[in-house]
Design a protein around this motif. Structure first.
Motif: not given
Length: 264
Positions: A194, A198, A201, A205, A224, A228-233
């Protein structure tokens, strides 16, 4: 050279021996250095009973070597000396690691008897930036997977035609879905990295999901990768099935180490 590398530049530099890098190149890599490793080691290891009734699963010896030693040695080999172990079940036994690994620091998880492994990640939530997060019960056969530099947040996984365990749907190298079982997917391996942003975050989260009605039942990586998938790539980092072994049952342990065949 800019200190903001493209992925191609990063790959080019990390493919070379550190001994031949210039001072400028080493400085350019420094923002991508892994700063610490966090081991999740609080669980009961109930599927490996009766062994884990008296020994925490990460401390079980396979052919004379503790499972967690394979991971710790790989971290030290990559120059990662800031190491935390989140412990719970038979916590005091982990003190034996200090003889060989005096740099290890322990975090005690008070919630492990009543919660899933999100509780362990919660205990270490402020340590997840620029960090590997490792399940402590993995037998590592390929130490080179623990590298001193990482370009982006990622999970180790290997492609498979079918899986009945936790796996990923991947598109253009990025994890788009985590699911239990699937076809033409990537099977998850419990080692992830990470990055700085991230990790920050994740601290927030994890705490937020923990407070939700079903929060204590969650696996930490669902935060992640799902809730809260929208916060990560998060990227997938490829390995081979033989690189890492998770020993889930007594039969699997006996197949690796015949000394356990007398266990009932």
């Amino acid at each position: 050279m800019s200190h903001s590398l493209t992925e191609a530049e990063f790959d080019r530099l990390t493919a070379r021996s550190p001994a031949v890098l210039t001072a400028e190149e080493r400085a350019a890599l420094e923002p991508y250095r892994v700063r610490r490793a966090v081991f999740l080691a609080a669980g009961f290891g109930s599927r490996l009973r009766p062994i884990t009734g008296h020994t925490p699963k990460p401390l079980v010896r396979v052919r004379g070597r503790r499972i967690i030693d394979t991971l710790l040695d790989a971290c030290l080999g990559a120059g990662i000396g800031e190491i935390y172990i989140v412990r719970g079940h038979l916590a005091g036994q982990f003190d034996a690691l200090l003889e060989a690994y005096p740099m290890v620091r322990f975090l005690d998880n008070p919630f492990y008897p009543e919660a899933n492994n999100i509780s362990s990640a919660l205990c270490a939530r402020h340590l997840l930036s620029n960090a590997y997060v490792l399940e402590a019960d993995l037998l590592l056969a390929q130490p080179a997977l623990i590298q001193p530099y990482q370009y982006r947040s990622n999970f180790l996984a290997f492609p498979t035609a079918a899986a009945d365990d936790w796996c990923f749907t991947v598109r253009d190298g990025i994890i788009t879905e985590e699911k239990l079982g699937g076809r033409d997917c990537w099977q998850m391996v419990g080692i992830s990295y990470w990055g700085e942003a991230d990790g920050q975050r994740l601290a927030a989260d994890l705490a937020a999901v923990w407070e939700e009605p079903e929060g204590r039942t969650r696996y930490w990586e669902q935060v992640p990768l799902d809730f809260r998938r929208e916060h990560y790539r998060v990227a997938v980092r490829a390995c081979k099935p033989s690189d890492v072994t998770e020993i889930d049952t007594l039969e699997e342990l006996q197949a690796l180490d015949s000394r356990y065949k007398e266990e009932v």
